[in-house]
Design an enzyme around this catalytic site. Structure first.
Site, PDB file in Angstrom:
ATOM      1  N   ARG A 224       0.854  -1.180   0.000  1.00 27.03           N
ATOM      2  CA  ARG A 224       0.000   0.000   0.000  1.00 27.03           C
ATOM      3  C   ARG A 224       0.900   1.245   0.000  1.00 27.03           C
ATOM      4  O   ARG A 224       2.001   1.225   0.571  1.00 27.03           O
ATOM      5  CB  ARG A 224      -0.896   0.038   1.253  1.00 27.03           C
ATOM      6  CG  ARG A 224      -2.021  -0.985   1.246  1.00 27.03           C
ATOM      7  CD  ARG A 224      -3.106  -0.629   0.232  1.00 27.03           C
ATOM      8  NE  ARG A 224      -4.239  -1.538   0.315  1.00 27.03           N
ATOM      9  CZ  ARG A 224      -4.435  -2.576  -0.507  1.00 27.03           C
ATOM     10  NH1 ARG A 224      -3.577  -2.836  -1.485  1.00 27.03           N
ATOM     11  NH2 ARG A 224      -5.506  -3.331  -0.384  1.00 27.03           N
ATOM     12  N   HIS A 272      -2.088   0.672  -9.615  1.00 31.79           N
ATOM     13  CA  HIS A 272      -2.667  -0.319  -8.674  1.00 31.79           C
ATOM     14  C   HIS A 272      -3.264  -1.508  -9.444  1.00 31.79           C
ATOM     15  O   HIS A 272      -4.467  -1.797  -9.330  1.00 31.79           O
ATOM     16  CB  HIS A 272      -3.716   0.339  -7.766  1.00 31.79           C
ATOM     17  CG  HIS A 272      -3.983  -0.456  -6.516  1.00 31.79           C
ATOM     18  ND1 HIS A 272      -4.261   0.118  -5.301  1.00 31.79           N
ATOM     19  CD2 HIS A 272      -4.004  -1.801  -6.299  1.00 31.79           C
ATOM     20  CE1 HIS A 272      -4.465  -0.830  -4.397  1.00 31.79           C
ATOM     21  NE2 HIS A 272      -4.304  -2.008  -4.985  1.00 31.79           N
TER      22      HIS A 272
HETATM   23  P1  NAP Z   1      -1.408 -12.171   4.101  1.00 33.71           P
HETATM   24  O1  NAP Z   1      -1.504 -13.562   3.607  1.00 33.71           O
HETATM   25  O2  NAP Z   1      -2.251 -11.750   5.259  1.00 33.71           O
HETATM   26  O3  NAP Z   1       0.127 -11.890   4.428  1.00 33.71           O
HETATM   27  C1  NAP Z   1       0.521 -10.750   5.104  1.00 33.71           C
HETATM   28  C2  NAP Z   1       1.957 -10.908   5.528  1.00 33.71           C
HETATM   29  O4  NAP Z   1       2.396  -9.680   6.117  1.00 33.71           O
HETATM   30  C3  NAP Z   1       2.146 -12.017   6.578  1.00 33.71           C
HETATM   31  O5  NAP Z   1       3.341 -12.719   6.347  1.00 33.71           O
HETATM   32  C4  NAP Z   1       2.248 -11.224   7.878  1.00 33.71           C
HETATM   33  O6  NAP Z   1       3.011 -11.850   8.896  1.00 33.71           O
HETATM   34  C5  NAP Z   1       2.973  -9.989   7.390  1.00 33.71           C
HETATM   35  N1  NAP Z   1       2.766  -8.867   8.325  1.00 33.71           N
HETATM   36  C6  NAP Z   1       1.617  -8.299   8.710  1.00 33.71           C
HETATM   37  N2  NAP Z   1       1.847  -7.340   9.639  1.00 33.71           N
HETATM   38  C7  NAP Z   1       3.175  -7.342   9.854  1.00 33.71           C
HETATM   39  C8  NAP Z   1       4.023  -6.622  10.725  1.00 33.71           C
HETATM   40  N3  NAP Z   1       3.546  -5.686  11.564  1.00 33.71           N
HETATM   41  N4  NAP Z   1       5.344  -6.882  10.696  1.00 33.71           N
HETATM   42  C9  NAP Z   1       5.840  -7.836   9.865  1.00 33.71           C
HETATM   43  N5  NAP Z   1       5.086  -8.569   9.007  1.00 33.71           N
HETATM   44  C10 NAP Z   1       3.768  -8.320   9.017  1.00 33.71           C
HETATM   45  O7  NAP Z   1      -1.751 -11.138   2.925  1.00 33.71           O
HETATM   46  P2  NAP Z   1      -1.582 -11.340   1.343  1.00 33.71           P
HETATM   47  O8  NAP Z   1      -2.772 -12.025   0.794  1.00 33.71           O
HETATM   48  O9  NAP Z   1      -0.242 -11.904   1.074  1.00 33.71           O
HETATM   49  O10 NAP Z   1      -1.640  -9.809   0.857  1.00 33.71           O
HETATM   50  C11 NAP Z   1      -0.638  -8.906   1.287  1.00 33.71           C
HETATM   51  C12 NAP Z   1      -0.973  -7.483   0.880  1.00 33.71           C
HETATM   52  O11 NAP Z   1      -0.756  -7.291  -0.519  1.00 33.71           O
HETATM   53  C13 NAP Z   1      -2.420  -7.039   1.053  1.00 33.71           C
HETATM   54  O12 NAP Z   1      -2.721  -6.754   2.398  1.00 33.71           O
HETATM   55  C14 NAP Z   1      -2.467  -5.801   0.174  1.00 33.71           C
HETATM   56  O13 NAP Z   1      -2.054  -4.675   0.918  1.00 33.71           O
HETATM   57  C15 NAP Z   1      -1.437  -6.105  -0.904  1.00 33.71           C
HETATM   58  N6  NAP Z   1      -2.067  -6.334  -2.222  1.00 33.71           N
HETATM   59  C16 NAP Z   1      -1.816  -5.467  -3.227  1.00 33.71           C
HETATM   60  C17 NAP Z   1      -2.352  -5.675  -4.470  1.00 33.71           C
HETATM   61  C18 NAP Z   1      -2.020  -4.781  -5.628  1.00 33.71           C
HETATM   62  O14 NAP Z   1      -2.607  -4.936  -6.683  1.00 33.71           O
HETATM   63  N7  NAP Z   1      -1.075  -3.886  -5.472  1.00 33.71           N
HETATM   64  C19 NAP Z   1      -3.179  -6.790  -4.693  1.00 33.71           C
HETATM   65  C20 NAP Z   1      -3.419  -7.642  -3.642  1.00 33.71           C
HETATM   66  C21 NAP Z   1      -2.860  -7.423  -2.391  1.00 33.71           C
HETATM   67  P3  NAP Z   1       2.519 -13.257   9.540  1.00 33.71           P
HETATM   68  O15 NAP Z   1       2.792 -14.289   8.444  1.00 33.71           O
HETATM   69  O16 NAP Z   1       3.379 -13.428  10.704  1.00 33.71           O
HETATM   70  O17 NAP Z   1       1.054 -13.109   9.816  1.00 33.71           O
HETATM   71  C1  GLV Z   2      -5.701  -5.059  -3.809  1.00 29.22           C
HETATM   72  O1  GLV Z   2      -5.002  -4.123  -3.604  1.00 29.22           O
HETATM   73  C2  GLV Z   2      -6.059  -6.033  -2.833  1.00 29.22           C
HETATM   74  O2  GLV Z   2      -5.814  -5.797  -1.651  1.00 29.22           O
HETATM   75  O3  GLV Z   2      -6.635  -7.063  -3.209  1.00 29.22           O
END
Ligand code: NAP
Ligand code: GLV
Length: 309
Positions: A224, A272
């Site tokens: 983000r 994005h």
């Molecule tokens: P996820 O499975 O919940 O993974 C989040 C990761 O971040 C986990 O490894 C978590 O640690 C870690 N984390 C959270 N808070 C933290 C902290 N304070 N310190 C260190 N590590 C921390 O989420 P995901 O599905 O992979 O998605 C991740 C992010 O990608 C989304 O939240 C979104 O912001 C972004 N995203 C962007 C797009 C785009 O198009 N740009 C699309 C989709 C998603 P733990 O493993 O220990 O819980």
């Molecule tokens: C996109 O940014 C998502 O969080 O799925």
């Protein structure tokens, strides 16, 4: 069963088709501001407008049509105490792997510099970077981060991961928690931010931490915009400490014009789109979870309200 669907982009057709196919017994009502809406069983939204909150009061669960939940968690205090369930992969992990692998290879193989040279009519091979000097550090080793690490492993880059809880991932040097962050950054040449936005991760990448990256580092931000202090990043790019940045997310979206990122040649930006929500796959995943909830079964991808993701 009634499902309340909110789409900020107004594109509802593929969702209606997806739910009709996956959950034909459901009546899907498209939320519209000011419209009279009878109570619904489930809500499906990404970042609800404040005016929608009253219609969430009596649902059994709220489904978020993205991986990130910051758009709804900003209203955490006003949401009913029901499960909030995000998308788990739903076709986004492969897109993230494509996006990040492309950006990493563009820097490692110096395609960014060759593109600039070509525009100036310069034919000049550049020295290859050493892979051993090109460690890639992924912040957020979750559903999407792990898929990105797996994709990059195919190219033999040294890999590092940083998460909230301790992890063991084959072929990845793992760091965790606030205590592990500085060491993680010091050894990372390409920093990939894939974190959720929470109170703990907002503004994490500010001048001091970005300066811990080695001279000539790169940043890829697909998490983000609010993870990065934009003026600090710009200053470090202009100084050459950060050799290039690929940014998909911004503090304000669409990125306003004027904004100095538009004119900085070492910053590449996309609107994005790193991993788009795929309506058909996502509607099918949500439908499956609704069926499980109706049967009283547990579902994956529950948001931890305390952690904020
Ligand atoms: P996820 O499975 O919940 O993974 C989040 C990761 O971040 C986990 O490894 C978590 O640690 C870690 N984390 C959270 N808070 C933290 C902290 N304070 N310190 C260190 N590590 C921390 O989420 P995901 O599905 O992979 O998605 C991740 C992010 O990608 C989304 O939240 C979104 O912001 C972004 N995203 C962007 C797009 C785009 O198009 N740009 C699309 C989709 C998603 P733990 O493993 O220990 O819980
Ligand atoms: C996109 O940014 C998502 O969080 O799925």
């Amino acid at each position: 069963m009634r499902i309340l669907l909110h789409r900020a982009d107004g594109v509802t057709e593929p969702w209606l088709r997806g739910f009709a196919a996956a959950l034909p017994q459901a009546d899907v009502i498209v939320w519209q501001e000011g419209a009279a809406i009878a109570a619904c069983d489930y809500a499906v939204t990404w970042a609800p407008p404040a005016a929608m909150l009253e219609h969430l009061a009596h649902v059994k669960a709220i489904f978020v049509t993205g991986a990130g939940v910051d758009g709804i968690m900003k209203f955490a205090d006003q949401l009913p105490q029901v499960p909030i369930i995000r998308l788990g992969d739903a076709g986004m992990a492969a897109q993230m792997a494509e996006y990040v692998a492309y950006a990493v290879l563009r820097y490692f193989r110096r395609f960014d510099e060759y593109e600039a040279q070509a525009r100036r009519g310069i034919w000049q091979p550049l020295p290859q970077f050493e892979k051993a000097d090109f460690s890639i550090g992924v912040m957020g080793a979750g559903v999407l981060g792990r898929r990105v690490l797996a994709a990059l492993a195919a190219f033999d880059f040294p890999l590092r991961g940083w998460s909230r809880s301790a992890k063991q991932i084959d072929g990845v040097q793992c760091f965790h928690g606030a205590d592990g962050l500085d060491d993680f950054l010091r050894g990372t040449r390409v920093l990939v931010c894939m974190l959720p936005l929470t109170p703990d991760t907002a503004n994490l990448l500010e001048r001091r931490r970005l300066s811990l990256l080695p001279q000539g580092a790169y940043l890829i931000n697909v998490g983000r915009g609010a993870h990065v202090a934009e003026t600090d990043l710009l200053a470090l790019v202009r100084k050459g400490h950060i050799a290039g940045a690929t940014l998909d997310v911004f503090r304000s979206e669409p990125l306003p014009a004027p904004h100095p990122f538009w004119d900085e040649p070492r910053i590449s930006l996309t609107p994005h789109v790193a991993a788009l929500t795929l309506p058909d796959v996502s509607a099918a995943q949500i439908a499956e979870k609704i069926v499980a909830l109706e049967r009283g079964e547990a579902v994956a991808d529950l948001v931890d309200r305390h952690a904020g993701y």
